[in-house]
Design a protein around this motif. Structure first.
Motif, PDB file in Angstrom:
ATOM      1  N   ASN A 110       0.824  -1.220   0.000  1.00  9.66           N
ATOM      2  CA  ASN A 110       0.000   0.000   0.000  1.00  9.66           C
ATOM      3  C   ASN A 110       0.857   1.270   0.000  1.00  9.66           C
ATOM      4  OD1 ASN A 110      -2.468   1.326  -0.106  1.00  9.66           O
ATOM      5  ND2 ASN A 110      -2.685   1.441   2.112  1.00  9.66           N
ATOM      6  N   LEU A 143      13.977   2.443  -3.580  1.00  6.23           N
ATOM      7  CA  LEU A 143      13.148   3.651  -3.566  1.00  6.23           C
ATOM      8  C   LEU A 143      12.763   3.970  -2.125  1.00  6.23           C
ATOM      9  CD1 LEU A 143      10.254   1.975  -3.338  1.00  6.23           C
ATOM     10  CD2 LEU A 143      10.380   2.039  -5.793  1.00  6.23           C
ATOM     11  N   GLY A 202      10.110   4.077  -0.523  1.00  9.36           N
ATOM     12  CA  GLY A 202       9.120   3.252   0.167  1.00  9.36           C
ATOM     13  C   GLY A 202       9.580   1.818   0.384  1.00  9.36           C
ATOM     14  N   THR A 242       6.255  -4.060  -1.842  1.00  6.98           N
ATOM     15  CA  THR A 242       6.479  -5.499  -2.008  1.00  6.98           C
ATOM     16  C   THR A 242       6.861  -5.812  -3.461  1.00  6.98           C
ATOM     17  OG1 THR A 242       4.174  -5.847  -2.621  1.00  6.98           O
ATOM     18  CG2 THR A 242       4.700  -6.031  -0.267  1.00  6.98           C
ATOM     19  N   GLU A 258      -0.801  -2.985 -12.999  1.00  7.01           N
ATOM     20  CA  GLU A 258      -1.468  -2.490 -11.784  1.00  7.01           C
ATOM     21  C   GLU A 258      -2.584  -3.421 -11.296  1.00  7.01           C
ATOM     22  OE1 GLU A 258      -2.192   1.759 -11.771  1.00  7.01           O
ATOM     23  OE2 GLU A 258      -0.816   2.023 -13.450  1.00  7.01           O
ATOM     24  N   ILE A 261      -3.082 -11.482 -10.752  1.00  6.41           N
ATOM     25  CA  ILE A 261      -2.457 -11.194  -9.447  1.00  6.41           C
ATOM     26  C   ILE A 261      -1.136 -11.940  -9.379  1.00  6.41           C
ATOM     27  CG2 ILE A 261      -2.734 -11.236  -6.955  1.00  6.41           C
ATOM     28  CD1 ILE A 261      -5.723 -11.227  -7.299  1.00  6.41           C
TER      29      ILE A 261
END
Ligand SMILES: Cc1cc2nc3c(=O)[nH]c(=O)nc-3n(C[C@H](O)[C@H](O)[C@H](O)COP(=O)(O)OP(=O)(O)OC[C@H]3O[C@@H](n4cnc5c(N)ncnc54)[C@H](O)[C@@H]3O)c2cc1C
Length: 473
Positions: free
Chosen positions: A74, A136, A138, A143, A203, A208
């Motif tokens: 997220n 980066l 984040g 993940t 995206e 998945i």
């Protein structure tokens, strides 16, 4: 069609208490995006333990017509992992699939679950004396699955490419629950399309990702971070070409920032100081590493490069990091730009690219144009000049409240920036993806044939539109 209640009962039986929750305290942290711009709601939060469970879950979703939003850490910037507010979408977290199953040192590759957090992947590669060359801000949350789904970039794209170039194999659960398994990489394979590319950068709208085989590279033996002061962005572009000619592929990152950005960061970080003295219109931060080549000579090579750059008039002044602590301190200045800007008040941010060679002219044209068209604003661009990708921020006039800004001029300004980028042959999303943030802008500005192809691929892989509806296309 199965009822939602039956679906929830069956999903609970399949996933167990640990794998399915409707507890608002547990779901709430995951239904708002990292920037706090999008607030959603979900039917439940599913956390399958493995690929087979997710495949079975997707079959249940198909039978009950439940739409699904895949989610990793997220940390995405475009609201792609945030469900809609309707409360009918199933949020599917991949975070439990966080096993690093194999590091093949000789082949320099790793196979791991989609839920592995980037900094854990870094640590595992490092323990094998190798390196995963993508990082980066984040990294503590992002993940592997999310990085693949957004084709993330970061600060080493110049040498190693974005996520797309680091993915060797993939395992994906499709909308109907089938499992596409292609984790074993082949150097040559001409059996039609490169199918993994249908999922990278998609995206979560086509499938998945549950696991990946990723490329690793030799560990860094030595690194130098250069901080240079420049008179113009054109000089920065010439400096990059000069560094690439003299330091070859040892140049891993090339970032630029204007003087105003550095001033804002120094105000924001009272313990920090400017790496070089004097006023320079632009600054460049250049990361140079020795892994298999240049070990023991990288400092000398950097010094020679800077001496010749000075002689050619490309730089006004420069310094080299003396040690790891100083290298980190230089990067800290770069990484503090966004929080420093946020602390100054509302701004509207754009993650854009244009052809690398056109970037200096684009910034020097677009910035004054926007400041003229929207009086009181200030435009600044910083970031990955080497990749033709900058973060183009337009800061609100002093005193404007966030509510007034975001509800008013910000949207008009963004549309104007996107129009300009499109006129220059660029992209309105260089590395953060489209998500829900830029979906309408993509539809407005994309080449109609490209948009048709995106929608055709999406419809072929997800005919019922179950996967991440409302995102990308
Ligand atoms: C401080 C900070 C700095 C950042 N800097 C950069 C940067 O320099 N460059 C850059 O590119 N990004 C950057 N990002 C953005 C972010 O880290 C990336 O977009 C990252 O790839 C998202 O990973 P995630 O696991 O958090 O994905 P999420 O945010 O959970 O999801 C992102 C998208 O991927 C989809 N998705 C997630 N997992 C899967 C899966 N397993 N299968 C299919 N779809 C999936 C989601 O549905 C969503 O559309 C930064 C973020 C932060 C917070």
């Amino acid at each position: 069609m199965k009822s939602t209640d039956t679906f929830l009962e069956q999903a609970l039986a399949l996933l167990g208490e640990r794998g399915l929750t409707r507890d608002p305290d547990l779901t709430a942290p995951w239904t708002t995006d990292w920037r706090g711009r999008f607030e959603g709601n979900c039917l439940a939060l599913a956390s399958p333990a493995d690929t087979a469970q997710l495949g079975a879950l997707m079959k249940l979703c198909e039978e009950a017509a439940i739409n699904v939003v895949p989610q990793g850490g997220n940390s995405g910037m475009s609201g792609g992992a945030t469900p809609s507010a309707c409360g009918e979408q199933l949020l599917v977290s991949l975070r439990r699939m966080n096993e690093i199953s194999e590091i093949d040192v000789e082949a320099q590759r790793v196979t791991c679950g989609a839920g592995v957090v980037l900094q854990d992947l870094h640590a595992a590669a490092e323990a094998a004396d190798l390196r995963f060359p993508l990082t980066l801000g984040g990294k503590g949350s992002a993940t592997v699955g999310g990085l693949i789904a957004t084709n993330a970039g970061g600060t080493q794209v110049l040498r190693h490419g974005p996520m797309r170039s680091l993915v060797l194999g993939l395992e994906v659960v499709l909308a109907d629950g089938q499992i596409y398994s292609a984790l074993t990489p082949l150097r040559k394979d001409n059996r039609g399309f490169d199918l993994k590319q249908l999922f990278i950068g998609a995206e979560g709208t086509t499938g998945i990702v549950t696991a990946a085989t990723l490329r690793l590279v030799p560990a860094v033996r030595e690194r130098i971070v250069i901080w240079a002061g420049l008179h113009s962005l054109g000089a920065a572009r010439q400096l990059l070409l000069h560094c690439e000619a003299t330091l070859e592929n040892a140049v891993e990152g090339f970032e630029v920032l204007p003087a105003s950005c550095l001033e804002h960061v120094l105000d924001y970080l009272p313990d920090a100081r400017a790496p070089i003295a004097g006023h320079h219109r632009w600054h460049a931060l250049i990361e140079v590493v020795a892994d298999t080549t240049f070990t023991g000579e990288v400092r000398e090579r950097c010094e020679d490069t800077l001496a010749s750059a000075l002689a050619k008039g490309l730089i006004e002044d420069a310094t080299l990091s003396a040690n790891e602590g100083q290298a980190e301190a230089f990067w800290r200045l770069r990484e503090s730009i966004s929080p420093a800007e946020r602390a100054r008040g509302p701004a509207v941010q754009h993650d854009i690219s244009v052809p690398v060679e056109a970037m200096p002219r684009f910034i020097e044209t677009a910035s004054p144009l926007l400041e003229r068209e929207f009086p009181g604003t200030s435009a600044l661009a910083f970031g990955h000049l080497g990749d033709g990708n900058v973060h183009f921020h337009v800061i609100a006039p002093p005193g404007v409240t966030p509510a007034a800004w975001y509800g008013g001029a910000a949207k008009t300004i963004s549309a104007r920036v996107h129009d300009l980028v499109t006129q220059w042959g660029g992209s309105i999303s260089a590395e953060h993806g489209i998500g829900q943030l830029k979906r309408d802008e993509l539809a407005r500005l994309a080449d109609p044939v490209a948009l048709h192809l995106l929608r055709t691929v999406k419809a072929a892989l997800d005919p019922q539109g179950r996967l991440n509806p409302g995102k990308l296309v």
